[in-house]
Design a protein around this motif. Structure first.
Motif, PDB file in Angstrom:
ATOM      1  N   THR A  38       0.623  -1.069   0.082  1.00  0.00           N
ATOM      2  CA  THR A  38      -0.085   0.079   0.065  1.00  0.00           C
ATOM      3  C   THR A  38       0.888   1.216   0.062  1.00  0.00           C
ATOM      4  N   SER A  45      -4.136   3.959   1.298  1.00  0.00           N
ATOM      5  CA  SER A  45      -5.085   2.849   1.658  1.00  0.00           C
ATOM      6  C   SER A  45      -6.392   2.839   1.089  1.00  0.00           C
ATOM      7  N   MET A  48      -5.599   1.270  -2.252  1.00  0.00           N
ATOM      8  CA  MET A  48      -5.465   0.050  -2.303  1.00  0.00           C
ATOM      9  C   MET A  48      -7.020  -0.913  -2.258  1.00  0.00           C
TER      10      MET A  48
END
Length: 124
Positions: A38, A45, A48
């Motif tokens: 990530t 985040s 991802m």
């Protein structure tokens, strides 16, 4: 229900709903993710999980356990979906996947502030 427990449940709910905006509200502005796949920070985040949602049909997260220890919360989750897009350079397989993770978060100011995880993946 404590803040950490609520955050851990909301994590699964927002990702299962494919609501990245709601997911991002759970993360502190200075969020740190210690996951090698990530990109840094809150945006990494969110991106991802955006990739999971884009590359796995019917991507969903189920809560297996939550342990809340005040400023630390641990969630054990099962992730499922069908691999229909290229994910982390791996071409679509159309296989049903199941991934199990243990996510550890530090909570600050009522938000997830820092994250570590362990995961195990399998194709079913």
């Amino acid at each position: 229900m404590t803040t950490g427990h609520h955050l851990a449940e909301r994590f699964a709910e927002t990702i299962t709903a494919h609501d990245l905006e709601a997911f991002s509200t759970l993360l502190h502005p200075d969020y740190v993710n210690h996951n090698r796949y990530t990109e840094p920070g809150k945006a990494g985040s969110v991106a991802m999980f955006g990739a999971f949602i884009a590359d796995f049909d019917d991507f969903r997260v189920e809560v297996d356990d939550i342990i809340d220890a005040g400023t630390t919360v641990v969630g054990r989750y099962t992730y499922r979906g069908r691999h229909t897009g290229t994910f982390l350079g791996v071409p679509a397989s159309d296989a049903e996947i199941e991934m199990h993770s243990i996510d550890i978060w530090r909570v600050r100011d009522g938000l997830f502030a820092e994250h570590w995880d362990e995961d195990r993946k399998s194709v079913v």
